[in-house]
Design a protein around this motif. Sequence first.
Motif, short mmCIF file in Angstrom:
data_model
loop_
_atom_site.label_atom_id
_atom_site.label_comp_id
_atom_site.label_asym_id
_atom_site.label_seq_id
_atom_site.Cartn_x
_atom_site.Cartn_y
_atom_site.Cartn_z
N GLU A 229 97.79 34.81 50.26
CA GLU A 229 97.92 34.42 48.85
C GLU A 229 97.00 35.22 47.96
O GLU A 229 97.33 35.54 46.83
CB GLU A 229 97.56 32.93 48.70
N THR A 295 94.01 31.65 51.48
CA THR A 295 94.21 30.78 50.32
C THR A 295 92.99 30.94 49.41
O THR A 295 91.91 31.31 49.89
CB THR A 295 94.31 29.31 50.73
N GLY A 297 90.98 28.82 48.26
CA GLY A 297 89.86 28.04 48.76
C GLY A 297 89.19 28.71 49.95
O GLY A 297 87.96 28.76 50.07
N GLU A 298 90.02 29.24 50.84
CA GLU A 298 89.53 29.92 52.04
C GLU A 298 88.72 31.16 51.66
O GLU A 298 87.65 31.43 52.21
CB GLU A 298 90.77 30.32 52.86
N GLU A 301 85.41 30.18 50.24
CA GLU A 301 84.54 29.71 51.32
C GLU A 301 83.94 30.91 52.08
O GLU A 301 82.74 30.97 52.34
CB GLU A 301 85.40 28.84 52.26
#
Lengths: 496, 351
Positions: A229, A295, A297-298, A301
């Motif tokens: 993504e 993603t 979020g990934e 992180e």
Amino acid sequence: MKPMPTSEPRFATDRPQLARRLQAILPAHCLLLDDEELRPYECDGLTAFRELPLAVCLPENETQVVAILRTCYQLGVPVVARGAGTGLSGGAMPHAQGVVLSLARFNKILRLDPLARLAVVQPGVRNLAVSEAAAPHGLYYAPDPSSQIACTLGGNVAENSGGVHCLKYGLTVHNILRLRLVSIEGEIFEIGSEAPDAPGYDLLALLIGSEGMLGVVTEVTVKLVPKPEQARVVMASFAAVGQAGDAVAAIIAAGIIPAGLEMMDKAATAAVEPFVKAGYDLEAAAILLCESDGTPGEVAEEIERVTAVLTAAGAREIRVSQSEGERLRFWAGRKAAFPAIGRISPDYYCMDGTIPRKRLAEMLEAIAGMEKKYGLRCANVFHAGDGNLHPLIMYDACQPGEWARAEAFGGEILELSVALGGSITGEHGVGIEKINQMCVQYKSPELQVFHAIKAAFDERGLLNPGKAVPSLHRCAEYGQMHVHHGELKFPELERF
Amino acid sequence: MRLDDLVSAIGAAYACGTPLRLRGAGSKDFYGGMLLGDVLEVGAYRGIVAYAPSELYITARCGTPLAEIEATLAEQGQMLAFEPPQFTGASLGGCVAAGLAGPRRQQAGAVRDFVLGVKLIDGTGQVLDFGGQVMKNVAGYDVSRLLAGSLGTLGLLAEVSLKVLPRPVAEATLLFAMEEGEAIARLNQWGARPLPISASFWSAGQLFLRLSGARAAVDAAQQKLGGELLAEAGDHWLAVREQQHAAFGTGPLWRLALPSGTPPLGLDGLLASEWGGGQRWYAGDQPGAVLRQAARQAGGHAVLYRAAESQRGLEGAFAPLPEPLLALHRRLKKSFDPRAILNPGRLYAEL
Ligand SMILES: Cc1cc2nc3c(=O)[nH]c(=O)nc-3n(C[C@H](O)[C@H](O)[C@H](O)COP(=O)(O)OP(=O)(O)OC[C@H]3O[C@@H](n4cnc5c(N)ncnc54)[C@H](O)[C@@H]3O)c2cc1C
């Protein structure tokens, strides 16, 4: 420069007979016979080695490929397959007594199956063209050599090419499902399959990276993978190369496998910055580019974890790409490193050794010493994540003696790579260029096995003769020459 | 046991033309073709030779139990990403020689994808080193990967270097009720999207889907995919990996390797499927010819995976090779094992 050694088998081709036989099987527009037309094929991306072939065949279908190979087999004529000619080890350099078999017209994507996530392509299809065709389905072909706008899948298969994303997504060998191969005798083999674990020996593994020595590839089935993504790059600069090397090891030790992890030294950033304006820290001894994908979020992180590791490793400056445009700009410098060096030096010689990551600082220090020893400059770009170093030795082919010094410089880097526990080539192949260093990497029993494998596919040694695997005789000669340990007695003389 | 012991055992067998059956822990005696020749036990040649977590490799001798390797890796938060089955104490050499991978195969790769280098004793008793410990090495033909899955017919893998990977930070297993056809279709659609799917197992109307990766990625995928969250799924995946799950039964077993999107074959005896539909298990009382034919038509192949040795000998464990390819196999075999003493008949009767 004529690189062909005295110790390889000799061929004596009857040129008029060869021409007649090829004319009988190929239409005129598929056959080049005049020296003028042959000239563009005399070398690949390693321009220091050149040779004119007797003929260039440009077949348009597999039947013609079979006919060409059968003819050459009957006449005992060497055959060198060729993709785009971007190879950097002389793998596609012609044989003076032989034929070049160009796959340039095998340029169709035969099938793209988005559900099965694979594409069946002809070997002359360009690497980037596969990803472009897959893009509407949210898929791409993962191995991305910097030459991807030009290089072909056939060449990628022959060299087991890598790219900046292969630490996470693998090399060519991890991304090919099936090959169709024509042997020198004109026999067709289907190797591998769309299903996992084809029965029998893993010949796919043997063929990928075999440098056109075992057969001519006429079809390639590649794996396609979903496009993440999002991707973002962290750029970090360091005051010392040792620190940057340690930072690479620390990222991996922290359990992170970034999508890309690349390093450039000061000489490399200085060369590319005026060219691409990527915003690199020009004071730094080295910069790292570390990409995260997944993603949003990934990615956030992972970037947080990477930033913490880089800070602890003593980075001077850390920047995270804030937009896709900025990400591409950070990469642009790395991707343009070779041409940028080409702008500041008349010629450059790209090396390809791999070393354990932890020996990086040692290697770069040794290279700095070699710059003085050989009186030549060297810039370093590095697929740091997988330990693959590309020192770019700058020279001027028009200055007498410079090429010989560049070649000796490169040879010393390769031999040090082996001594440090690595390999003479990570992705560019042995070709004609590193044929002597193969004698350093392998002992004669292993070389004999390579020759036996070659003979199992091509008993008469007609495919790409003199490349990839040195004869034992040649290694004996090289060993003798090497007695004085790198200190060649007459460095200005041509070697072989 | 020392390397020299193995070298002299093979050297002596070569001199006399004595067939040898190489055996690690014997956990895969059930697998492959015939078990012929004097048994050469190699399990005692064991031990981890080198492990560098930040270089992502481990090197160990062939007899080293996988359990020992996995435990050593786990201490550093790493793993063998291809999740090989251990069965009854499998050794590293047998694992690579058999080339069997577990649930993570479709996402992470096969055994051969992780082989970096080998120390091999060929059929003449000669010690050969191929590949190394670095991630990238294209010098010479890739003999190390060729040996994965060769079932000891080209030489004894005395020592192997493997690439290792970090364990995923987060993992979750989702459960869906669905029939075979729908499961195959869904798995292939999901496979084309950037989802952190690391394993799938379908059996008897239930699809188990494992997600692995960064916490954020696993959470996001769970949201998107729905299904029922299965707590404590570790035991389930272990049972699948070790083929202890009830679906595998205890009788003869066929393994069909297919292009993953192949629709249901509509044959009797389907027990389970894995790898997004790429690996399907059938009960062993099927006529082999029917399964072989169906697999071939779909672009795959069938393996008589677990059966009495007599049946394996009769039917052949692996799908037959077309003649030119078989001839090539013979020539390769001959260059590694000229007197054909190593594991004769274990891969094909002709080798
Ligand atoms: C600027 C630049 C950047 C590069 N960056 C990278 C990089 O990041 N990573 C990397 O790995 N490489 C890189 N390369 C090297 C090169 O692009 C690769 O090796 C590429 O795979 C060669 O493809 P090609 O089509 O040009 O093959 P060619 O150079 O034409 O041939 C290479 C070899 O393949 C054989 N061959 C070609 N087609 C066939 C076939 N159909 N059947 C059998 N044998 C065949 C030839 O005989 C030869 O031995 C770079 C090169 C340049 C010039």
